[in-house]
Design a protein around this motif. Structure first.
Motif, PDB file in Angstrom:
ATOM      1  N   ASN A  58       4.080   2.742  -7.681  1.00  0.00           N
ATOM      2  CA  ASN A  58       2.982   2.439  -6.768  1.00  0.00           C
ATOM      3  C   ASN A  58       2.920   0.921  -6.681  1.00  0.00           C
ATOM      4  O   ASN A  58       2.629   0.250  -7.677  1.00  0.00           O
ATOM      5  CB  ASN A  58       1.684   3.024  -7.304  1.00  0.00           C
ATOM      6  N   GLU A  81       7.364   8.336   4.715  1.00  0.00           N
ATOM      7  CA  GLU A  81       7.290   7.856   6.102  1.00  0.00           C
ATOM      8  C   GLU A  81       8.613   7.241   6.520  1.00  0.00           C
ATOM      9  O   GLU A  81       8.996   7.314   7.698  1.00  0.00           O
ATOM     10  CB  GLU A  81       6.170   6.824   6.188  1.00  0.00           C
ATOM     11  N   GLY A  93       0.577   6.872   0.909  1.00  0.00           N
ATOM     12  CA  GLY A  93      -0.491   7.401   0.070  1.00  0.00           C
ATOM     13  C   GLY A  93      -0.596   6.668  -1.248  1.00  0.00           C
ATOM     14  O   GLY A  93       0.346   6.012  -1.696  1.00  0.00           O
ATOM     15  N   ASN A  94      -1.738   6.816  -1.903  1.00  0.00           N
ATOM     16  CA  ASN A  94      -1.984   6.167  -3.193  1.00  0.00           C
ATOM     17  C   ASN A  94      -1.423   7.034  -4.321  1.00  0.00           C
ATOM     18  O   ASN A  94      -2.157   7.520  -5.174  1.00  0.00           O
ATOM     19  CB  ASN A  94      -3.477   5.916  -3.393  1.00  0.00           C
ATOM     20  N   TYR A  95      -0.112   7.204  -4.296  1.00  0.00           N
ATOM     21  CA  TYR A  95       0.577   8.006  -5.288  1.00  0.00           C
ATOM     22  C   TYR A  95       1.470   7.121  -6.136  1.00  0.00           C
ATOM     23  O   TYR A  95       1.673   5.947  -5.822  1.00  0.00           O
ATOM     24  CB  TYR A  95       1.463   9.066  -4.598  1.00  0.00           C
ATOM     25  N   TYR A 148       0.810  -1.211   0.000  1.00  0.00           N
ATOM     26  CA  TYR A 148       0.000   0.000   0.000  1.00  0.00           C
ATOM     27  C   TYR A 148       0.853   1.274   0.000  1.00  0.00           C
ATOM     28  O   TYR A 148       0.404   2.318   0.462  1.00  0.00           O
ATOM     29  CB  TYR A 148      -0.958  -0.016   1.176  1.00  0.00           C
ATOM     30  N   TYR A 149       2.067   1.146  -0.519  1.00  0.00           N
ATOM     31  CA  TYR A 149       2.991   2.266  -0.503  1.00  0.00           C
ATOM     32  C   TYR A 149       3.381   2.707  -1.907  1.00  0.00           C
ATOM     33  O   TYR A 149       3.372   1.917  -2.854  1.00  0.00           O
ATOM     34  CB  TYR A 149       4.272   1.890   0.245  1.00  0.00           C
ATOM     35  N   ASP A 198       5.994   6.107   1.000  1.00  0.00           N
ATOM     36  CA  ASP A 198       4.867   6.964   1.379  1.00  0.00           C
ATOM     37  C   ASP A 198       3.607   6.113   1.319  1.00  0.00           C
ATOM     38  O   ASP A 198       3.351   5.487   0.282  1.00  0.00           O
ATOM     39  CB  ASP A 198       4.782   8.141   0.409  1.00  0.00           C
ATOM     40  N   HIS A 214       5.246  12.606   0.969  1.00  0.00           N
ATOM     41  CA  HIS A 214       5.678  12.805   2.357  1.00  0.00           C
ATOM     42  C   HIS A 214       6.169  11.465   2.875  1.00  0.00           C
ATOM     43  O   HIS A 214       5.437  10.752   3.565  1.00  0.00           O
ATOM     44  CB  HIS A 214       4.520  13.340   3.206  1.00  0.00           C
TER      45      HIS A 214
END
Length: 122
Positions: free
Chosen positions: A52, A110, A101-103, A31-32, A99, A108
């Motif tokens: 992704n 982690e 997020g779904n990018y 999920y990263y 990260d 940003h």
């Protein structure tokens, strides 16, 4: 907590190839968004490629497009950067960052790995 570790760097002659790995522990990478960055002495950090991990969308910077390829292996919880036709200007410390997020690319991060040195020289 997600931890990242890069490996696979080393010394290679111009025109050669290397594959660097970014291996995760603590959490699944599924999920990263994972980014590959590099930083040469005296230069700013450069984002060179991203993926992704869930859907496989990728990004590659113009400076390495056609020579570098990012990929993932969900079973091994790892992301790879295959580097071909290496040039002396590719010499740098290579880092991966994550990260959640779904990018495609981390916005940003982690977590960051400790980096692996890639030196291209004859």
């Amino acid at each position: 907590q997600l931890q990242l570790a890069e490996s696979g760097g080393g010394l290679v002659q111009p025109g050669g190839s290397l594959r660097v790995s970014c291996t995760a522990s603590g959490r699944t990478l599924e999920y990263y968004a994972i980014g590959w960055f590099r930083q040469a002495p005296g230069q700013e950090r450069e984002r060179i490629s991203c993926i992704n991990v869930r859907d496989g969308r990728t990004y590659t910077a113009d400076s390495v497009r056609g020579r570098f390829t990012v990929s993932r292996d969900n079973a091994k919880n790892a992301v790879y950067l295959q580097m071909n036709s290496l040039k002396p200007e590719d010499t740098a410390v290579y880092y991966c960052a994550a990260d959640p997020g779904n990018y495609v690319c981390p916005l940003h991060p982690e977590s960051w790995g400790q980096g692996t040195q890639v030196t291209v020289s004859s």
